[in-house]
Write a protein that holds these residues in place. Structure first.
Motif, PDB file in Angstrom:
ATOM      1  N   GLY A  15       0.784  -1.203  -0.137  1.00  0.00           N
ATOM      2  CA  GLY A  15       0.067  -0.018  -0.110  1.00  0.00           C
ATOM      3  C   GLY A  15       0.924   1.320   0.004  1.00  0.00           C
ATOM      4  O   GLY A  15       0.313   2.436   0.464  1.00  0.00           O
ATOM      5  N   PHE A  16       2.084   1.132  -0.397  1.00  0.00           N
ATOM      6  CA  PHE A  16       2.914   2.354  -0.510  1.00  0.00           C
ATOM      7  C   PHE A  16       3.675   2.372  -1.772  1.00  0.00           C
ATOM      8  O   PHE A  16       3.967   1.671  -2.744  1.00  0.00           O
ATOM      9  CB  PHE A  16       3.920   2.160   0.368  1.00  0.00           C
ATOM     10  CG  PHE A  16       3.590   2.120   1.788  1.00  0.00           C
ATOM     11  CD1 PHE A  16       2.988   3.349   2.649  1.00  0.00           C
ATOM     12  CD2 PHE A  16       3.626   0.996   2.612  1.00  0.00           C
ATOM     13  CE1 PHE A  16       2.701   3.344   3.902  1.00  0.00           C
ATOM     14  CE2 PHE A  16       3.133   0.850   3.969  1.00  0.00           C
ATOM     15  CZ  PHE A  16       2.714   1.867   4.449  1.00  0.00           C
ATOM     16  N   ILE A  17       3.752   3.840  -2.229  1.00  0.00           N
ATOM     17  CA  ILE A  17       4.629   4.222  -3.204  1.00  0.00           C
ATOM     18  C   ILE A  17       6.139   4.772  -2.910  1.00  0.00           C
ATOM     19  O   ILE A  17       5.884   5.658  -2.018  1.00  0.00           O
ATOM     20  CB  ILE A  17       4.072   5.067  -4.428  1.00  0.00           C
ATOM     21  CG1 ILE A  17       2.767   4.729  -4.930  1.00  0.00           C
ATOM     22  CG2 ILE A  17       4.880   6.001  -5.267  1.00  0.00           C
ATOM     23  CD1 ILE A  17       1.863   5.698  -5.855  1.00  0.00           C
ATOM     24  N   THR A  25      17.232  11.693  -1.432  1.00  0.00           N
ATOM     25  CA  THR A  25      16.111  11.008  -0.463  1.00  0.00           C
ATOM     26  C   THR A  25      15.489   9.927  -1.287  1.00  0.00           C
ATOM     27  O   THR A  25      15.048  10.262  -2.444  1.00  0.00           O
ATOM     28  CB  THR A  25      15.387  11.834   0.393  1.00  0.00           C
ATOM     29  OG1 THR A  25      14.493  12.595  -0.444  1.00  0.00           O
ATOM     30  CG2 THR A  25      16.181  13.032   0.883  1.00  0.00           C
ATOM     31  N   ILE A  26      14.777   9.127  -0.619  1.00  0.00           N
ATOM     32  CA  ILE A  26      13.455   8.340  -1.032  1.00  0.00           C
ATOM     33  C   ILE A  26      12.559   8.616   0.056  1.00  0.00           C
ATOM     34  O   ILE A  26      12.633   8.311   1.179  1.00  0.00           O
ATOM     35  CB  ILE A  26      14.237   6.877  -0.763  1.00  0.00           C
ATOM     36  CG1 ILE A  26      15.376   6.485  -1.670  1.00  0.00           C
ATOM     37  CG2 ILE A  26      12.811   5.954  -1.273  1.00  0.00           C
ATOM     38  CD1 ILE A  26      16.272   5.484  -1.051  1.00  0.00           C
ATOM     39  N   LYS A  27      11.228   8.699  -0.600  1.00  0.00           N
ATOM     40  CA  LYS A  27      10.038   9.106  -0.044  1.00  0.00           C
ATOM     41  C   LYS A  27       9.172   8.117  -0.146  1.00  0.00           C
ATOM     42  O   LYS A  27       8.857   7.413  -1.108  1.00  0.00           O
ATOM     43  CB  LYS A  27       9.364  10.495  -0.440  1.00  0.00           C
ATOM     44  CG  LYS A  27      10.442  11.434   0.078  1.00  0.00           C
ATOM     45  CD  LYS A  27       9.801  12.886  -0.034  1.00  0.00           C
ATOM     46  CE  LYS A  27      10.845  14.034   0.305  1.00  0.00           C
ATOM     47  NZ  LYS A  27      11.087  14.105   1.767  1.00  0.00           N
ATOM     48  N   ASP A  42      -9.737  12.312   8.831  1.00  0.00           N
ATOM     49  CA  ASP A  42      -8.905  11.477   9.251  1.00  0.00           C
ATOM     50  C   ASP A  42      -7.700  11.394   8.044  1.00  0.00           C
ATOM     51  O   ASP A  42      -7.866  10.500   7.335  1.00  0.00           O
ATOM     52  CB  ASP A  42      -9.147  10.015   9.718  1.00  0.00           C
ATOM     53  CG  ASP A  42      -7.934   9.192  10.541  1.00  0.00           C
ATOM     54  OD1 ASP A  42      -7.138   9.757  10.593  1.00  0.00           O
ATOM     55  OD2 ASP A  42      -8.285   8.164  11.020  1.00  0.00           O
ATOM     56  N   THR A  43      -6.637  11.727   8.592  1.00  0.00           N
ATOM     57  CA  THR A  43      -5.523  11.743   7.381  1.00  0.00           C
ATOM     58  C   THR A  43      -4.262  10.877   7.659  1.00  0.00           C
ATOM     59  O   THR A  43      -3.311  10.892   7.015  1.00  0.00           O
ATOM     60  CB  THR A  43      -4.835  13.158   7.228  1.00  0.00           C
ATOM     61  OG1 THR A  43      -4.166  13.745   8.520  1.00  0.00           O
ATOM     62  CG2 THR A  43      -5.814  14.172   6.848  1.00  0.00           C
ATOM     63  N   THR A  44      -4.693   9.893   8.634  1.00  0.00           N
ATOM     64  CA  THR A  44      -3.485   9.109   9.085  1.00  0.00           C
ATOM     65  C   THR A  44      -2.980   8.039   7.725  1.00  0.00           C
ATOM     66  O   THR A  44      -1.858   7.885   7.779  1.00  0.00           O
ATOM     67  CB  THR A  44      -4.100   7.990  10.289  1.00  0.00           C
ATOM     68  OG1 THR A  44      -4.393   8.881  11.404  1.00  0.00           O
ATOM     69  CG2 THR A  44      -2.820   7.165  10.447  1.00  0.00           C
ATOM     70  N   ASN A  45      -4.044   7.614   6.974  1.00  0.00           N
ATOM     71  CA  ASN A  45      -3.628   6.908   5.577  1.00  0.00           C
ATOM     72  C   ASN A  45      -4.167   7.690   4.742  1.00  0.00           C
ATOM     73  O   ASN A  45      -4.688   7.091   3.675  1.00  0.00           O
ATOM     74  CB  ASN A  45      -4.351   5.512   6.113  1.00  0.00           C
ATOM     75  CG  ASN A  45      -3.540   4.599   7.154  1.00  0.00           C
ATOM     76  OD1 ASN A  45      -2.457   4.727   7.271  1.00  0.00           O
ATOM     77  ND2 ASN A  45      -4.340   4.142   8.045  1.00  0.00           N
ATOM     78  N   SER A  46      -4.371   8.765   4.483  1.00  0.00           N
ATOM     79  CA  SER A  46      -4.813   9.471   3.477  1.00  0.00           C
ATOM     80  C   SER A  46      -4.251   9.236   2.108  1.00  0.00           C
ATOM     81  O   SER A  46      -2.847   9.275   2.204  1.00  0.00           O
ATOM     82  CB  SER A  46      -5.150  10.932   3.673  1.00  0.00           C
ATOM     83  OG  SER A  46      -3.716  11.717   3.913  1.00  0.00           O
ATOM     84  N   MET A  47      -4.685   9.260   0.894  1.00  0.00           N
ATOM     85  CA  MET A  47      -4.025   9.088  -0.291  1.00  0.00           C
ATOM     86  C   MET A  47      -3.108  10.197  -0.638  1.00  0.00           C
ATOM     87  O   MET A  47      -3.299  11.183  -0.484  1.00  0.00           O
ATOM     88  CB  MET A  47      -5.006   9.011  -1.575  1.00  0.00           C
ATOM     89  CG  MET A  47      -4.517   9.029  -2.873  1.00  0.00           C
ATOM     90  SD  MET A  47      -4.092   7.408  -3.291  1.00  0.00           S
ATOM     91  CE  MET A  47      -5.430   6.718  -3.627  1.00  0.00           C
ATOM     92  N   LYS A  49      -0.477  10.811   1.222  1.00  0.00           N
ATOM     93  CA  LYS A  49       0.308  11.352   2.558  1.00  0.00           C
ATOM     94  C   LYS A  49       1.859  10.698   2.349  1.00  0.00           C
ATOM     95  O   LYS A  49       1.895   9.607   2.251  1.00  0.00           O
ATOM     96  CB  LYS A  49      -0.511  10.964   3.791  1.00  0.00           C
ATOM     97  CG  LYS A  49       0.222  11.491   4.954  1.00  0.00           C
ATOM     98  CD  LYS A  49      -0.601  10.829   6.171  1.00  0.00           C
ATOM     99  CE  LYS A  49      -0.069  11.187   7.457  1.00  0.00           C
ATOM    100  NZ  LYS A  49       0.286  12.613   7.526  1.00  0.00           N
ATOM    101  N   LEU A  50       2.541  11.579   2.808  1.00  0.00           N
ATOM    102  CA  LEU A  50       4.099  11.306   3.012  1.00  0.00           C
ATOM    103  C   LEU A  50       4.222  10.505   4.312  1.00  0.00           C
ATOM    104  O   LEU A  50       3.786  11.098   5.354  1.00  0.00           O
ATOM    105  CB  LEU A  50       4.848  12.502   2.979  1.00  0.00           C
ATOM    106  CG  LEU A  50       6.474  12.260   3.252  1.00  0.00           C
ATOM    107  CD1 LEU A  50       6.901  11.351   2.225  1.00  0.00           C
ATOM    108  CD2 LEU A  50       7.241  13.645   3.379  1.00  0.00           C
ATOM    109  N   VAL A  51       4.682   9.272   4.423  1.00  0.00           N
ATOM    110  CA  VAL A  51       4.687   8.311   5.622  1.00  0.00           C
ATOM    111  C   VAL A  51       6.082   8.642   6.153  1.00  0.00           C
ATOM    112  O   VAL A  51       6.030   8.505   7.377  1.00  0.00           O
ATOM    113  CB  VAL A  51       4.386   7.175   4.918  1.00  0.00           C
ATOM    114  CG1 VAL A  51       4.733   6.201   6.380  1.00  0.00           C
ATOM    115  CG2 VAL A  51       3.047   6.748   4.714  1.00  0.00           C
ATOM    116  N   LYS A  52       7.154   8.262   5.346  1.00  0.00           N
ATOM    117  CA  LYS A  52       8.419   8.653   5.893  1.00  0.00           C
ATOM    118  C   LYS A  52       9.321   8.982   4.773  1.00  0.00           C
ATOM    119  O   LYS A  52       9.159   8.738   3.569  1.00  0.00           O
ATOM    120  CB  LYS A  52       8.963   7.328   6.639  1.00  0.00           C
ATOM    121  CG  LYS A  52       9.239   6.179   5.564  1.00  0.00           C
ATOM    122  CD  LYS A  52       9.519   4.844   6.510  1.00  0.00           C
ATOM    123  CE  LYS A  52       8.236   4.452   7.452  1.00  0.00           C
ATOM    124  NZ  LYS A  52       8.387   3.249   7.929  1.00  0.00           N
TER     125      LYS A  52
END
Length: 260
Positions: A15-17, A25-27, A42-47, A49-52
């Motif tokens: 579920g990540f790109i 960097t790699i995002k 709730d933007t915790t898992n929003s389409m 969204k930068l995770v790390k």
């Protein structure tokens, strides 16, 4: 997001790109929205969204490879049996559902209990091994190339990965530990791309020297075959998912098909 040009993008199976950039960097980005009864606010898992952000390279990131690339690419198709891993149905909705579950079954079986592995290659001559879904720090820094790393590819079974470099070499690495295994020498120009056979037994490389070369893995340090015919640099190549053919693309404006 990124502070400079994006050089490469990969879809993962979790579920990540993943995106690599000239900003070194790699995002990691989320590809799904809120689940269950979660509020749209709730933007915790929003389409999108930068995770790390994964940091470590000293120069631009040229290439990314995931251990699950092949199984994600082939989905419900089973290359060994030359067919689908489910019975086709005249009902489109049923067929789509069957295909999705068959693809998920193949991915889950391939991944087992191990994390998704990511390899990055850079102009700083190095590669990094990451477990990007679990940790933002690299697992290992891989050195050995004498010039920039242009391309990386995991073998379909995930046991190995290969790196192509402007130093005219292809290097083979352990797909789990990142340990160095072998250097494939034979090209007399920069190596632009590599691709694996569906059974992970062979690797093909494309080079500035106007040839592609076939290597037997892991035993062969010398090319098993040289594929001549192009009149100029071979920029691109790919091995068909069923393992039957290789396609090469050249600066000479032609594409050639090679039967395995």
């Amino acid at each position: 997001g990124h502070l400079d040009c994006v050089e490469c993008v990969k879809w993962g199976g979790e579920g990540f790109i993943y995106s690599g950039s000239r900003d070194r960097t790699i995002k990691v980005w989320a590809t799904h929205g809120p689940k269950g009864g979660a509020s749209k606010s709730d933007t915790t898992n929003s389409m999108g969204k930068l995770v790390k952000t994964l940091k470590g390279h000293g120069h631009r990131v040229n290439s990314l490879a995931l251990s699950c690339d092949y199984v994600c690419r082939t989905g419900p198709f089973d290359p060994q049996n030359r067919g689908m891993k489910y019975d086709t149905d005249t009902n489109t909705n049923n067929t789509n559902s069957l295909a999705y579950h068959a693809a998920l079954e193949r991915y889950t079986s391939f991944k087992a209990k191990e994390p998704e592995r990511l390899i990055s290659g850079s102009d700083d001559f190095t590669l990094f091994l990451w477990h990007p879904t679990e940790n933002k720090h690299p697992i290992k820094r891989l050195t050995g190339h004498q010039q920039l790393v242009n391309h990386i590819a995991f073998s379909p079974d995930g046991r190995y990965f290969a790196s192509a470099s402007f130093d005219k070499k292809v290097k083979i690495w352990n797909g789990k530990s990142g340990d160095f295994l072998a250097t494939l020498t034979g090209h007399v120009g920069a190596v632009y791309q590599v691709a694996w056979s569906s059974d992970s037994r062979y690797l093909v490389s494309a080079s500035k020297d106007s040839t592609a070369k076939l290597w037997e893995i892991p035993s062969g340090k010398r090319a098993r075959e040289t594929l001549p015919g192009h009149a100029d640099e071979v920029y691109a190549l790919d091995w068909s998912p069923d393992g039957s053919s290789v396609a090469t693309g050249s600066k000479d404006r032609t594409i050639k098909i090679w039967k395995h």
